[in-house]
Scaffold this active site. Structure first.
Site, mmCIF file in Angstrom:
data_model
loop_
_atom_site.group_PDB
_atom_site.id
_atom_site.type_symbol
_atom_site.label_atom_id
_atom_site.label_comp_id
_atom_site.label_asym_id
_atom_site.label_seq_id
_atom_site.Cartn_x
_atom_site.Cartn_y
_atom_site.Cartn_z
ATOM 1 N N HIS A 33 0.902 -1.156 0.000
ATOM 2 C CA HIS A 33 0.000 0.000 0.000
ATOM 3 C C HIS A 33 0.937 1.202 0.000
ATOM 4 O O HIS A 33 1.858 1.266 0.819
ATOM 5 C CB HIS A 33 -0.889 0.024 1.233
ATOM 6 C CG HIS A 33 -1.545 1.368 1.462
ATOM 7 N ND1 HIS A 33 -2.754 1.691 0.917
ATOM 8 C CD2 HIS A 33 -1.126 2.462 2.153
ATOM 9 C CE1 HIS A 33 -3.080 2.932 1.271
ATOM 10 N NE2 HIS A 33 -2.099 3.418 2.029
ATOM 11 N N CYS A 101 -4.825 1.455 -4.523
ATOM 12 C CA CYS A 101 -4.084 2.509 -3.839
ATOM 13 C C CYS A 101 -2.752 2.811 -4.516
ATOM 14 O O CYS A 101 -2.297 3.964 -4.514
ATOM 15 C CB CYS A 101 -3.854 2.105 -2.381
ATOM 16 S SG CYS A 101 -3.008 0.516 -2.182
#
Length: 342
Positions: A33, A101
């Protein structure tokens, strides 16, 4: 000129590195992420575009901090750009492989650094991790982990305010009043059970797999505080023979909240406590599928003088490898999981 950094977090917290070879057949060191650090803030995609003080974006330490470059853009120009792309990045538009993301962070970096984006191993990690036949199981695991991570953020994973997830000071806003327990999401389990019940598996393979899944969840449902019913060693032969050999069996485990972990140095399936509320619902779904199966074939009459009428009646027919209805070998009978605990 202001420096631009990319902070990379491992949402599996080390599990990908230790278990990816066994799960997907290739080495994956982490599942990233990514947040973009610039102008003293961290820009990231949570339940939508969001901003926080560096290190306050997600409840994990960064695994890597990459020096991406420098930017000639101003903060005002970045704010305007983020407002323009915000409609593209919503919980509804999220896609694990093409719109996640890391893609959001990559788009920001390209804007700031005149077309230079993030390394491909970050942007294309989903395609890389899921490029093997076993990758489907990892897909479900990652999705569940991301949901849990977002749910732990202030305001809820899907309810973060764009550009103010944690306020301009980086301090979390006051906690809201406790919400009612969310409805149990059964869509992933339904898909997995459909696969178990498909023509990919013979009828008796389906029966054995569903029976064992039901027993596992029955134990969790009846004894939610007993840790031995929430851990299953991956090397357990009974589990491998009855669930892992069935198409959809492993996916069903993951969909119900079971995930890989390492306990005392051993690879183990562990049931997530935050899924306890759904244990009864999951078991009922499995039992419904069991009822759809045709009856077990009856045993042939025993040979000998007098045939069936002249000799002893045949023993009750049990499920293959289940030792009749007396219990699963090595599993402590139908009363418990036995060898499948810690």
């Amino acid at each position: 000129m202001p420096a631009v950094e990319a902070w990379v977090y491992d949402i599996t917290q080390g599990m990908a590195k230790g278990m990816s070879m066994a799960i997907v057949g290739k080495q994956i060191d982490l599942i990233p992420h990514t947040g973009v650090i610039v102008f003293g803030k961290e820009y990231f995609f949570g339940g939508g575009p969001a901003v926080a003080n560096p290190g306050m974006a997600v409840p994990l330490p960064p695994a890597q901090k990459l020096q991406v470059g420098e930017t000639s853009k101003t903060k005002e120009e970045l704010d305007k750009f983020l407002a323009e792309i915000a409609p593209k990045y919503t919980p509804e538009s999220y896609s694990l492989t093409t719109h996640n993301c890391n893609h959001y962070a990559d788009e920001i970096v390209k804007f700031l650094c005149d077309g230079k984006g993030l390394p491909s191993w970050i942007v294309n990690i989903a395609d890389e991790a899921l490029s093997t036949p076993q990758g489907a199981s990892l897909r479900v695991m990652i999705e569940n982990m991301e949901k849990q991570m977002r749910a732990s953020l202030p305001g809820g994973g899907g309810g973060m305010n764009p550009f103010g997830a944690q306020g301009s000071s980086g301090v979390a806003p006051p906690a809201a009043a406790p919400a009612a327990p969310p409805a149990v999401d059964t869509s992933e389990l339904k898909t997995a059970l459909d696969e178990v019940r498909s023509s990919k598996n013979e009828t008796e393979v389906q029966r054995v797999c569903l029976t064992m899944l039901s027993k596992i969840m029955q134990n969790v449902e009846k004894s939610p505080g007993d840790v031995k019913f929430k851990r299953i060693k991956m090397e357990n032969a009974v589990f491998q023979k009855k669930i892992m050999v069935a198409e959809g069996g492993t996916d069903a485990m993951i969909a119900m909240g079971w995930g890989p972990d390492t306990i005392d140095g051993e690879d183990t399936w562990v049931f997530a406590d935050d899924r306890l509320a759904g244990a009864g619902t999951y078991r009922q779904m499995i039992d419904k599928r069991l009822c759809e199966l045709p009856p077990l074939p009856k045993a042939a009459p025993a040979a000998g003088r007098g045939g069936y009428m002249g000799g002893a009646a045949p023993a009750p027919m049990g499920m293959p490898g289940m030792g009749g209805m007396g219990g699963m070998p090595g599993m402590g009978g139908m009363g418990g999981m036995g060898g499948m605990g810690e």
